[in-house]
Scaffold this active site. Structure first.
Site, PDB file in Angstrom:
ATOM      1  N   GLY A  53      14.790  48.201  43.592  1.00 16.08           N
ATOM      2  CA  GLY A  53      14.929  47.335  42.425  1.00 16.08           C
ATOM      3  C   GLY A  53      16.293  46.703  42.248  1.00 16.08           C
ATOM      4  CE1 TYR A  88      12.328  52.435  31.077  1.00 13.03           C
ATOM      5  CE2 TYR A  88      11.956  50.986  29.208  1.00 13.03           C
ATOM      6  CZ  TYR A  88      12.517  51.222  30.451  1.00 13.03           C
ATOM      7  OH  TYR A  88      13.278  50.239  31.059  1.00 13.03           O
ATOM      8  N   GLY A 144      19.089  47.977  41.220  1.00 13.98           N
ATOM      9  CA  GLY A 144      20.233  48.771  41.682  1.00 13.98           C
ATOM     10  C   GLY A 144      20.619  48.428  43.106  1.00 13.98           C
ATOM     11  CB  SER A 162      15.231  48.951  28.363  1.00  8.28           C
ATOM     12  OG  SER A 162      14.102  48.124  28.153  1.00  8.28           O
ATOM     13  N   GLY A 200      20.412  55.064  41.470  1.00  6.15           N
ATOM     14  CA  GLY A 200      19.139  54.357  41.643  1.00  6.15           C
ATOM     15  C   GLY A 200      19.316  53.085  42.452  1.00  6.15           C
ATOM     16  CB  ALA A 201      21.816  52.101  44.918  1.00  5.51           C
TER      17      ALA A 201
HETATM   18  N1  LIG Z   1      12.488  46.131  35.708  1.00  6.56           N
HETATM   19  C1  LIG Z   1      12.770  45.668  34.491  1.00  6.56           C
HETATM   20  O1  LIG Z   1      12.285  44.621  34.078  1.00  6.56           O
HETATM   21  C2  LIG Z   1      13.719  46.425  33.602  1.00  6.56           C
HETATM   22  C3  LIG Z   1      13.849  45.993  32.264  1.00  6.56           C
HETATM   23  C4  LIG Z   1      14.721  46.664  31.432  1.00  6.56           C
HETATM   24  C5  LIG Z   1      15.464  47.719  31.933  1.00  6.56           C
HETATM   25  N2  LIG Z   1      15.338  48.103  33.222  1.00  6.56           N
HETATM   26  C6  LIG Z   1      16.152  49.237  33.690  1.00  6.56           C
HETATM   27  O2  LIG Z   1      16.779  48.893  34.915  1.00  6.56           O
HETATM   28  C7  LIG Z   1      17.000  50.078  35.692  1.00  6.56           C
HETATM   29  C8  LIG Z   1      16.502  49.857  37.116  1.00  6.56           C
HETATM   30  O3  LIG Z   1      15.111  49.599  37.045  1.00  6.56           O
HETATM   31  P1  LIG Z   1      14.296  48.873  38.211  1.00  6.56           P
HETATM   32  O4  LIG Z   1      13.357  47.968  37.534  1.00  6.56           O
HETATM   33  O5  LIG Z   1      15.209  48.365  39.268  1.00  6.56           O
HETATM   34  O6  LIG Z   1      13.442  50.131  38.725  1.00  6.56           O
HETATM   35  P2  LIG Z   1      12.931  50.602  40.143  1.00  6.56           P
HETATM   36  O7  LIG Z   1      12.812  49.478  41.113  1.00  6.56           O
HETATM   37  O8  LIG Z   1      11.721  51.423  39.850  1.00  6.56           O
HETATM   38  O9  LIG Z   1      14.138  51.534  40.648  1.00  6.56           O
HETATM   39  C9  LIG Z   1      14.478  52.698  39.970  1.00  6.56           C
HETATM   40  C10 LIG Z   1      15.524  53.451  40.761  1.00  6.56           C
HETATM   41  O10 LIG Z   1      15.769  54.713  40.076  1.00  6.56           O
HETATM   42  C11 LIG Z   1      15.573  55.761  41.013  1.00  6.56           C
HETATM   43  N3  LIG Z   1      15.060  56.984  40.416  1.00  6.56           N
HETATM   44  C12 LIG Z   1      13.949  57.138  39.664  1.00  6.56           C
HETATM   45  N4  LIG Z   1      13.784  58.446  39.363  1.00  6.56           N
HETATM   46  C13 LIG Z   1      14.815  59.112  39.939  1.00  6.56           C
HETATM   47  C14 LIG Z   1      15.177  60.477  40.021  1.00  6.56           C
HETATM   48  N5  LIG Z   1      14.445  61.448  39.455  1.00  6.56           N
HETATM   49  N6  LIG Z   1      16.297  60.805  40.708  1.00  6.56           N
HETATM   50  C15 LIG Z   1      17.019  59.868  41.307  1.00  6.56           C
HETATM   51  N7  LIG Z   1      16.724  58.554  41.297  1.00  6.56           N
HETATM   52  C16 LIG Z   1      15.623  58.188  40.615  1.00  6.56           C
HETATM   53  C17 LIG Z   1      14.546  55.206  41.995  1.00  6.56           C
HETATM   54  O11 LIG Z   1      14.533  56.000  43.162  1.00  6.56           O
HETATM   55  P3  LIG Z   1      13.221  56.003  44.115  1.00  6.56           P
HETATM   56  O12 LIG Z   1      13.346  54.765  44.919  1.00  6.56           O
HETATM   57  O13 LIG Z   1      13.388  57.261  44.904  1.00  6.56           O
HETATM   58  O14 LIG Z   1      12.027  56.035  43.204  1.00  6.56           O
HETATM   59  C18 LIG Z   1      15.073  53.800  42.178  1.00  6.56           C
HETATM   60  O15 LIG Z   1      16.178  53.792  43.051  1.00  6.56           O
HETATM   61  C19 LIG Z   1      16.251  51.213  34.961  1.00  6.56           C
HETATM   62  O16 LIG Z   1      17.166  51.997  34.237  1.00  6.56           O
HETATM   63  C20 LIG Z   1      15.327  50.458  34.015  1.00  6.56           C
HETATM   64  O17 LIG Z   1      15.002  51.208  32.857  1.00  6.56           O
HETATM   65  C21 LIG Z   1      14.472  47.485  34.077  1.00  6.56           C
END
Ligand SMILES: NC(=O)c1ccc[n+]([C@@H]2O[C@H](COP(=O)([O-])OP(=O)(O)OC[C@H]3O[C@@H](n4cnc5c(N)ncnc54)[C@H](OP(=O)(O)O)[C@@H]3O)[C@@H](O)[C@H]2O)c1
Length: 275
Positions: free
Chosen positions: A17, A167, A19, A144, A13-14
């Site tokens: 966000g 989730y 990643g 999370s 997921g790089a």
């Molecule tokens: N944001 C927060 O405040 C928060 C809080 C707690 C935990 N987290 C955790 O942090 C991690 C990163 O979250 P983020 O906020 O950076 O999210 P994000 O910006 O939505 O990025 C998510 C990443 O996961 C990839 N992804 C989603 N579905 C996929 C699939 N089916 N196959 C391959 N890749 C997939 C996305 O690819 P695409 O670009 O193709 O969609 C993107 O690269 C997650 O595990 C999330 O649960 C985030």
């Protein structure tokens, strides 16, 4: 660890966000980064951006909503490198995602359980031989603070579904996996830890949930990198961190019977033989 060769990290997921920021930071610090995503244009764009900045990166594509694609990703990693010192299971779908209602993966599993948890379970298991051979090595599971006990009578949430439940149970499952991996890997030189990276970072998944961002991706990246590289974590495994501090996860994470049930189910769903 330091024999003059660049260490190699896989960040799932790089392409977006936190990643993306973690991949860029690791590359800046001299790691060779395998950047995973499902969108080829954005993945290759990131790999090129890292290379233009003087780093080394390879893009590996896989849609983690298919276990076949997870297996192919593990094969592609092993073709791309003979060392892997760091696996960061970061890819995930948030509480809202991009479609309302219950969705399923290519294998018919509830989608968040499949992408957020089961894909990371399978990827870690398939890459364990490489990680062990590259020890000292680390696994970081990006979970999370949103956690919910798994209802083993309805893991796929067919009876009562909400994106938040889906989730939160997938995120607790990641922590349960982390504790199991830590137990199994004791003495191997590979450690596994999990964390809540930061609350409501300004990312796609938070915007999709119509939540006002409350922190920066850089805050989450710092917390992930602490587990990934900090010398203070050497030999410390099976832990859950709330951002930068060690914390206690939902009680089910420490229930050995619940972990055993999840473990058996995960082996069954992925078709792997139980270790
Ligand atoms: N944001 C927060 O405040 C928060 C809080 C707690 C935990 N987290 C955790 O942090 C991690 C990163 O979250 P983020 O906020 O950076 O999210 P994000 O910006 O939505 O990025 C998510 C990443 O996961 C990839 N992804 C989603 N579905 C996929 C699939 N089916 N196959 C391959 N890749 C997939 C996305 O690819 P695409 O670009 O193709 O969609 C993107 O690269 C997650 O595990 C999330 O649960 C985030």
């Amino acid at each position: 660890m330091d024999d003059g060769k660049a260490r190699t990290a896989l960040v799932t997921g790089a392409t977006d966000g936190v990643g993306r920021v973690v991949a860029e930071r690791l590359a800046k610090d001299g790691w060779r980064v395998l950047v995973h995503g499902r969108n080829r244009d954005r993945g290759e764009g990131l790999a090129h951006a890292i290379e233009r900045a003087g780093g080394t990166a390879t893009f590996l594509a896989a849609d983690l909503s298919s276990l076949d694609e997870v297996r192919r990703l593990a094969d592609d990693v092993q073709k791309a490198t003979d060392r892997l010192e760091l696996l960061i299971n970061n890819a995930g779908i948030g509480t809202a995602g991009n479609a309302p209602g219950r969705q399923t993966s290519a294998d018919g599993h509830e989608l968040r359980f499949a992408v957020n948890y089961l894909a990371g379970f399978l990827l870690a298991r398939l890459l364990l031989p490489l990680l062990k051979a590259s020890a000292p090595a680390r696994i970081v599971n990006v979970s999370s603070a949103g956690q919910q006990a798994i209802d083993f009578s309805d893991v796929m949430l067919t009876r009562s579904y909400s994106g938040v439940s889906a989730y939160c149970q997938s995120k607790l499952a990641q922590i349960m996996l982390t504790i199991d991996l830590a137990d199994e890997l004791r003495g191997s030189g590979v450690i596994a830890n999990a964390l809540h990276p930061s609350t409501y970072m300004n990312t796609t998944m938070v915007r999709q949930a119509s939540v006002s961002p409350a922190s920066r991706v850089e805050d989450g990246a710092e917390a992930i990198l602490q587990l990934a590289v900090s010398p203070a974590l050497e030999g410390r495994s099976g832990l859950y961190f709330n951002v930068l501090r060690e914390a206690r996860a939902n009680g089910q994470a420490y229930d050995e019977k619940a972990r055993a049930r999840l473990r058996s189910l995960s082996y069954e769903l992925t078709g792997l033989a139980e270790a």
